[in-house]
Design a protein around this motif. Sequence first.
Motif, PDB file in Angstrom:
ATOM      1  N   THR A 193     -39.800 -23.500  47.437  1.00  0.00           N
ATOM      2  CA  THR A 193     -40.508 -22.661  46.459  1.00  0.00           C
ATOM      3  C   THR A 193     -39.500 -22.013  45.527  1.00  0.00           C
ATOM      4  OG1 THR A 193     -42.295 -22.205  48.029  1.00  0.00           O
ATOM      5  CG2 THR A 193     -42.090 -20.745  46.136  1.00  0.00           C
ATOM      6  N   VAL A 194     -39.554 -22.401  44.239  1.00  0.00           N
ATOM      7  CA  VAL A 194     -38.646 -21.868  43.234  1.00  0.00           C
ATOM      8  C   VAL A 194     -39.459 -21.448  42.013  1.00  0.00           C
ATOM      9  CG1 VAL A 194     -36.658 -23.226  44.013  1.00  0.00           C
ATOM     10  CG2 VAL A 194     -38.224 -24.176  42.295  1.00  0.00           C
ATOM     11  N   THR A 195     -38.803 -20.775  41.079  1.00  0.00           N
ATOM     12  CA  THR A 195     -39.497 -20.325  39.875  1.00  0.00           C
ATOM     13  C   THR A 195     -38.538 -20.283  38.695  1.00  0.00           C
ATOM     14  OG1 THR A 195     -40.821 -18.549  38.898  1.00  0.00           O
ATOM     15  CG2 THR A 195     -39.010 -17.894  40.325  1.00  0.00           C
ATOM     16  N   ILE A 196     -39.094 -20.451  37.490  1.00  0.00           N
ATOM     17  CA  ILE A 196     -38.325 -20.172  36.275  1.00  0.00           C
ATOM     18  C   ILE A 196     -39.115 -19.210  35.388  1.00  0.00           C
ATOM     19  CG2 ILE A 196     -37.069 -22.352  36.282  1.00  0.00           C
ATOM     20  CD1 ILE A 196     -39.044 -23.298  34.084  1.00  0.00           C
ATOM     21  N   SER A 197     -39.981 -18.402  36.039  1.00  0.00           N
ATOM     22  CA  SER A 197     -40.811 -17.461  35.280  1.00  0.00           C
ATOM     23  C   SER A 197     -40.679 -16.030  35.746  1.00  0.00           C
ATOM     24  CB  SER A 197     -42.286 -17.884  35.344  1.00  0.00           C
ATOM     25  OG  SER A 197     -42.742 -17.927  36.695  1.00  0.00           O
ATOM     26  N   ASN A 198     -40.029 -15.785  36.873  1.00  0.00           N
ATOM     27  CA  ASN A 198     -39.909 -14.428  37.400  1.00  0.00           C
ATOM     28  C   ASN A 198     -38.446 -14.009  37.461  1.00  0.00           C
ATOM     29  OD1 ASN A 198     -42.704 -14.149  37.864  1.00  0.00           O
ATOM     30  ND2 ASN A 198     -42.518 -15.208  39.826  1.00  0.00           N
ATOM     31  N   LYS A 199     -38.067 -13.128  36.521  1.00  0.00           N
ATOM     32  CA  LYS A 199     -36.724 -12.573  36.564  1.00  0.00           C
ATOM     33  C   LYS A 199     -36.667 -11.437  37.578  1.00  0.00           C
ATOM     34  CE  LYS A 199     -35.118 -13.648  31.884  1.00  0.00           C
ATOM     35  NZ  LYS A 199     -34.531 -13.085  30.633  1.00  0.00           N
ATOM     36  N   PRO A 200     -35.467 -11.136  38.088  1.00  0.00           N
ATOM     37  CA  PRO A 200     -35.357 -10.016  39.028  1.00  0.00           C
ATOM     38  C   PRO A 200     -35.907  -8.725  38.436  1.00  0.00           C
ATOM     39  CG  PRO A 200     -33.345 -11.290  39.047  1.00  0.00           C
ATOM     40  CD  PRO A 200     -34.180 -11.833  37.920  1.00  0.00           C
ATOM     41  N   SER A 201     -36.731  -8.039  39.212  1.00  0.00           N
ATOM     42  CA  SER A 201     -37.294  -6.760  38.791  1.00  0.00           C
ATOM     43  C   SER A 201     -37.872  -6.055  40.001  1.00  0.00           C
ATOM     44  CB  SER A 201     -38.395  -6.962  37.738  1.00  0.00           C
ATOM     45  OG  SER A 201     -39.561  -7.482  38.341  1.00  0.00           O
ATOM     46  N   SER A 202     -38.164  -4.778  39.846  1.00  0.00           N
ATOM     47  CA  SER A 202     -38.746  -4.007  40.940  1.00  0.00           C
ATOM     48  C   SER A 202     -40.145  -4.469  41.289  1.00  0.00           C
ATOM     49  CB  SER A 202     -38.770  -2.515  40.569  1.00  0.00           C
ATOM     50  OG  SER A 202     -39.519  -2.314  39.377  1.00  0.00           O
ATOM     51  N   ALA A 203     -40.744  -5.274  40.395  1.00  0.00           N
ATOM     52  CA  ALA A 203     -42.093  -5.773  40.654  1.00  0.00           C
ATOM     53  C   ALA A 203     -42.109  -6.907  41.660  1.00  0.00           C
ATOM     54  CB  ALA A 203     -42.726  -6.237  39.339  1.00  0.00           C
ATOM     55  N   LEU A 204     -40.958  -7.541  41.879  1.00  0.00           N
ATOM     56  CA  LEU A 204     -40.898  -8.636  42.848  1.00  0.00           C
ATOM     57  C   LEU A 204     -40.892  -8.091  44.264  1.00  0.00           C
ATOM     58  CD1 LEU A 204     -38.282 -11.112  41.289  1.00  0.00           C
ATOM     59  CD2 LEU A 204     -40.779 -11.213  41.175  1.00  0.00           C
ATOM     60  N   ALA A 206     -39.870  -8.449  48.379  1.00  0.00           N
ATOM     61  CA  ALA A 206     -38.715  -8.910  49.137  1.00  0.00           C
ATOM     62  C   ALA A 206     -38.905 -10.374  49.517  1.00  0.00           C
ATOM     63  CB  ALA A 206     -38.524  -8.054  50.376  1.00  0.00           C
ATOM     64  N   GLY A 207     -37.940 -11.202  49.178  1.00  0.00           N
ATOM     65  CA  GLY A 207     -38.012 -12.613  49.514  1.00  0.00           C
ATOM     66  C   GLY A 207     -38.665 -13.481  48.478  1.00  0.00           C
ATOM     67  N   ASP A 208     -39.127 -12.907  47.351  1.00  0.00           N
ATOM     68  CA  ASP A 208     -39.751 -13.703  46.298  1.00  0.00           C
ATOM     69  C   ASP A 208     -38.705 -14.566  45.577  1.00  0.00           C
ATOM     70  OD1 ASP A 208     -42.278 -12.784  46.749  1.00  0.00           O
ATOM     71  OD2 ASP A 208     -42.306 -11.362  45.075  1.00  0.00           O
ATOM     72  N   PRO A 209     -39.112 -15.720  45.023  1.00  0.00           N
ATOM     73  CA  PRO A 209     -38.177 -16.516  44.221  1.00  0.00           C
ATOM     74  C   PRO A 209     -37.892 -15.830  42.895  1.00  0.00           C
ATOM     75  CG  PRO A 209     -40.370 -17.452  44.089  1.00  0.00           C
ATOM     76  CD  PRO A 209     -40.449 -16.338  45.115  1.00  0.00           C
ATOM     77  N   TRP A 210     -36.775 -16.166  42.260  1.00  0.00           N
ATOM     78  CA  TRP A 210     -36.357 -15.522  41.023  1.00  0.00           C
ATOM     79  C   TRP A 210     -35.481 -16.481  40.222  1.00  0.00           C
ATOM     80  CZ3 TRP A 210     -31.065 -15.400  40.805  1.00  0.00           C
ATOM     81  CH2 TRP A 210     -30.393 -15.509  42.040  1.00  0.00           C
ATOM     82  N   TYR A 211     -35.268 -16.134  38.952  1.00  0.00           N
ATOM     83  CA  TYR A 211     -34.335 -16.906  38.137  1.00  0.00           C
ATOM     84  C   TYR A 211     -33.593 -15.951  37.209  1.00  0.00           C
ATOM     85  CZ  TYR A 211     -36.509 -16.637  33.496  1.00  0.00           C
ATOM     86  OH  TYR A 211     -36.951 -16.200  32.276  1.00  0.00           O
ATOM     87  N   MET A 212     -32.415 -16.420  36.719  1.00  0.00           N
ATOM     88  CA  MET A 212     -31.625 -15.641  35.782  1.00  0.00           C
ATOM     89  C   MET A 212     -31.044 -16.575  34.722  1.00  0.00           C
ATOM     90  SD  MET A 212     -29.619 -12.897  38.186  1.00  0.00           S
ATOM     91  CE  MET A 212     -29.243 -11.833  36.806  1.00  0.00           C
ATOM     92  N   THR A 213     -30.657 -15.978  33.601  1.00  0.00           N
ATOM     93  CA  THR A 213     -30.109 -16.729  32.483  1.00  0.00           C
ATOM     94  C   THR A 213     -28.629 -16.388  32.300  1.00  0.00           C
ATOM     95  OG1 THR A 213     -32.245 -16.675  31.353  1.00  0.00           O
ATOM     96  CG2 THR A 213     -30.319 -17.206  30.024  1.00  0.00           C
ATOM     97  N   GLN A 214     -27.807 -17.416  32.124  1.00  0.00           N
ATOM     98  CA  GLN A 214     -26.400 -17.177  31.805  1.00  0.00           C
ATOM     99  C   GLN A 214     -26.336 -16.406  30.476  1.00  0.00           C
ATOM    100  OE1 GLN A 214     -24.197 -17.939  34.008  1.00  0.00           O
ATOM    101  NE2 GLN A 214     -22.344 -18.867  33.186  1.00  0.00           N
ATOM    102  N   PRO A 215     -25.671 -15.242  30.430  1.00  0.00           N
ATOM    103  CA  PRO A 215     -25.741 -14.391  29.233  1.00  0.00           C
ATOM    104  C   PRO A 215     -25.323 -15.069  27.927  1.00  0.00           C
ATOM    105  CG  PRO A 215     -24.846 -13.154  31.072  1.00  0.00           C
ATOM    106  CD  PRO A 215     -24.946 -14.573  31.530  1.00  0.00           C
ATOM    107  N   ASP A 216     -24.373 -15.988  27.970  1.00  0.00           N
ATOM    108  CA  ASP A 216     -23.949 -16.620  26.717  1.00  0.00           C
ATOM    109  C   ASP A 216     -24.751 -17.884  26.409  1.00  0.00           C
ATOM    110  OD1 ASP A 216     -22.957 -18.373  28.584  1.00  0.00           O
ATOM    111  OD2 ASP A 216     -20.850 -18.159  28.022  1.00  0.00           O
ATOM    112  N   LEU A 217     -25.732 -18.190  27.264  1.00  0.00           N
ATOM    113  CA  LEU A 217     -26.636 -19.329  27.082  1.00  0.00           C
ATOM    114  C   LEU A 217     -25.920 -20.677  27.081  1.00  0.00           C
ATOM    115  CD1 LEU A 217     -29.059 -17.894  24.352  1.00  0.00           C
ATOM    116  CD2 LEU A 217     -29.211 -17.728  26.848  1.00  0.00           C
TER     117      LEU A 217
END
Length: 540
Positions: A193-204, A206-217
């Motif tokens: 189970t993975v995601t590309i729609s949920n960035k780390p946040s307090s709304a997630l 514990a144990g939820d999938p997450w994604y992040m973007t390399q800052p320089d793209l």
Amino acid sequence: MTIKEIGPKEFNVTIKFGGGRNTRASESDIRDKECSDGENFVLDLENQEFRPREYFDLAGTAPGGQINGFAQLKKSDGTISTLIQSGTSVYEWDGTTFTSKGAVATGAKIRGHRHHNWILSDKVLITDLALLEPVNEWDGTTFQNVSFTGVSGDFMAKYCWVSKDIAHFANIISNGTATPHLLCGSTNEDYTTVTISNKPSSALGAGDPWYMTQPDLRPINGFVLAFGRIVTSSDGGELYQIKGQNEQDFEMDDFYPGSAASGDESVAYIGNDIAFGRQGRVETLSGTQNFGDVETDDISRYVADELSGLKDWTVVYNSRLSRVYFYAAGETSFHVLHKAVLDETRRNNTRLQAADSETEVSPWSKWTTQHAFDFTPTCIWSMFDPSDGLEYTWMGDASGNIFRLEGTASGDGGSANVKVSRTSKLFSVPLNADVFSIEGYVMYRKDEAATLTLSILFAGTTPMDENFTITFDALSGRPVYGGGLYYNDSNYYSTPFKGRFVRKTFAPAGQGTSFQVKAEIEGTTGFNVSEVGLRLEATT
């Protein structure tokens, strides 16, 4: 050691070993144990003899052609199974037999490192460095695509790292779109189970999938988890780190601006540090934290002149032997970092609070070969030997051959000679005198037959070379009853004095105010040279 005066116009020089190549500094400025040139030797903190590297073995030849990838699963019960990608075919390999287990896309480069092992269900997750093949899994029996939820279509990734029951993927293709600047973390205890729609946040949760973007793209070209930290590199950009405790407060932060790794496999965890190859140099993260982008951080500064034009590194760490192998695209040699020597230098510098103490020596060696393989691997990696379970470094070539770098054969590939050499620092006779005559000795351990070529490289008033050879005698036994019977071989009354020190003398003629000593042995046998001693008679 330096020249020691023992009488009127008489001097002693004792040449020891234990330091690596220092090709950048002036020959007169390098440390006594270092060499100004040399190849195919090993370094050891506890054994400072002049010794050859191991000869590499031909371990097997896969039937599918060029070796492009591998995967290895070590189950919770300790059993090991290994996959080899040969051409488009994937074989299980037990060290002897190749058994077909599936196929991959043309041009794929599968990777299933030990940090891809998902122990919860005894599987290894397999990514593709070429991003042509979906993420696969291997359980020791079945090689197959992973069925993911949270994304649509084939899910592909260049990099993977399993940590704390989470599978982390980087440089991915999902929902039919290439997103090389993304990394993601799976659901806790569920790598599917993975995601590309949920960035780390307090709304997630514990144990939820997450994604992040390399800052320089920019595309991610390095991805390592170590010391509770996720470190990434962007192609042509810089190093970043993820800060925070979990998916509720993760954030990407600059770690080392302008320090991007060069090459898709140029970042490696090396036990107590992270090493990475940049354009023209090699660095570690611990040095980066302490010193930043300065030469003190550059662990390759001893051989900077040789590395300045190199890029597109492959970095492989053998933790059993504490060695890091650096291979640059287009080269026909390996630059070998003997990590124990580097670590000792760092400990001494910390203790003495000096950045360059007398105890510091180069930790580098260079390995070359006369074998047709020519150190031009299509794939190089570290894994456990399917036969004995020990960690070795492995190399594949375009013909399907698999070589074990740290082998036991006589000669590379079982036959090819290896040239082992070291050239000392430059010694200068005091008081502007000339070296008129030299007497010397070589001390070595009695073992196999070998021929040592010593060259005195004179400089000064009369530049010249004086070459001579010293024969190391082979062992001679006193077997009883002969052959392989009864008391012969390694049993009673066999070869005496194995491993004893033997001292042989020589007396070349020569003249010059300064000189270097080059030691060279070429062959397929082992040897151990403890020291070379010289007695000089000088005249003004």
